[in-house]
Design an enzyme around this catalytic site. Sequence first.
Site, short mmCIF file in Angstrom:
data_model
loop_
_atom_site.label_atom_id
_atom_site.label_comp_id
_atom_site.label_asym_id
_atom_site.label_seq_id
_atom_site.Cartn_x
_atom_site.Cartn_y
_atom_site.Cartn_z
N CYS A 46 10.56 -56.42 -19.85
CA CYS A 46 10.45 -55.06 -19.31
C CYS A 46 9.39 -54.28 -20.09
CB CYS A 46 11.78 -54.33 -19.38
SG CYS A 46 11.70 -52.66 -18.69
N ASN A 88 6.36 -66.33 -12.64
CA ASN A 88 6.53 -65.01 -12.04
C ASN A 88 5.18 -64.30 -12.01
OD1 ASN A 88 8.13 -61.90 -13.04
ND2 ASN A 88 7.72 -62.65 -11.00
#
Length: 564
Positions: free
Chosen positions: A165, A267
């Site tokens: 994050c 990703n």
Amino acid sequence: MDKLHRPLAGSDAVSVGRFSTSPASKKLIGRAFYESLGSPKMILAPMVDQSEFVGDSLAWRALTRSFMNPEASRDLLAYTPMLHARLFTETIKYRDHHFQPTRTGLASMPQVDADTTHTDSFLDGHPAFDRPLAVQFCANEPEELLEAAKYVQPYCDVVDLNLGCPQGIARRGNYGAFLQEDWDRIYRLINILHMKLDIPVSAKIRILETKERTLDYAKMVVSAGASILTVHGRQRDQKGHKTGLADWSVLRYLRENLPPDTVIFANGNILRHEDIARCLEMTGADGVMSAEGNLYDPTIFGKPPQIGSEGREYWRGRDGRGGYRMDAVFRRYMDIIYRYVLETPPPSRKPLFLPSDPPPIEDPASRSPTDNTEQPPAKRQRRDNKPERTTSPNLISMQAHLFHLLRSLVSQHTEIRDALARCRAGDIPAFENVLALVEKVTREGLIDYESHPEKYDEAPEEASNVAAKGFEAEPTDYESSVATVKACKRPWWVCQPYVRPLPKEALEKGSLTLSKKDKKKMEDEAATLARTADEARNVSRREDLDAKDGLERSEIAQQAMVCG
């Protein structure tokens, strides 16, 4: 017993459907664990307050799975949104609002050998429709993370640690990607779960400044006990207008240099269904994770129907390109809310419109009240009919999800944007009104396409805006998003990804302002490029002079250039 998934572990595990809900005599880890799930190739990413059940648990995951046939859905591993480990352990309300595996909630720590086969199973991790499932936490204290993980381990297949994050809240809380300099802490966070949980642990990281440093980082995470390593191919500062492209070459480098039995998920850059196979091939990863691509198009993991078998939900244009209709996806979403969250049958609905349908016979007496809801109701009426406030995470996130899903449609029909903006959590009639409006304009769009298909062959507005500022359709001396926009563009009533402008395009548009550090970096890069160009011109000039003099220019062997 359904054929959707394989069992997690050994013969002495208590199973619900195809999933273990109590520890086996021997915990599977690494590739053995991954294979026990059916070796899923498609991964639904964890997103803060977005991948929930319509927000915080199952509905969006169920919607995504619904576009995959039952046999293929075992190829999808879904993640919950990121949960805060400390808040999860300290606050019952936080647990109840963000993770709902049972009707009675998680007021106390569940027993490890709890039998969850009874009717108490509710939403998150339900063995019939929400597995395989990973629960993701952010944390910076090992003991807090372990306690939080013990609450969820009976209801999921793996616990994931968020190390990726990049948002400001993660910086302030000292978690996510802002732990990536503290390798000792990361090791302890992962290792305590590896040693003391009854299910495996995984981790999601971002790449570092060099591929070599990223490899060392990945090796440490795997050595700590991570059974699955998810790698986001962007660095920590790549976010917002600076998002840019994920670097698949670093993921390929990790695949080639980590032990072969390491399970890697890739990703980044996954906008369309076609990108999944391309990413698997180019990175060598075991699975591909989609985050933002799934938010705008929850059908991304489903294979398009064959030509001639589109039915009413899928639209295909005269150029052969197509996608699922927004009104169809919206309907499915609402029906999932009814069935699972509200636990009531969905309303009976007319078939979705096709241009080949006979003209409808409109009965004025049967006009829906939704036909007159484009203007907001009077203040007194709004106050009198205000819906009860809901704390259900299953209903709170509906509006945000629908703004993502309908992005291209509401940009054309601002009255629908305004109607959706007025919806309040739990006000199902208001959302049904928006659905009716979406179905109406989709019908008009389909009719217009049949009459004027050439209108929809034009370059998309985004590409036109970029081209007007001097960008080429193909990258020249810098990267461009125009070609991607053109490849992804569909009519506004069809689900489609949002293609972010690349940083240099955002600078040209004025939507990105560089910091002093970034300006200095760009100036240094520009100076280096200018020097390189000058040197190339000087060499070319010398070659021209030598050619005029009839001299042959020969290259000096590299070994002879050591001392100049």
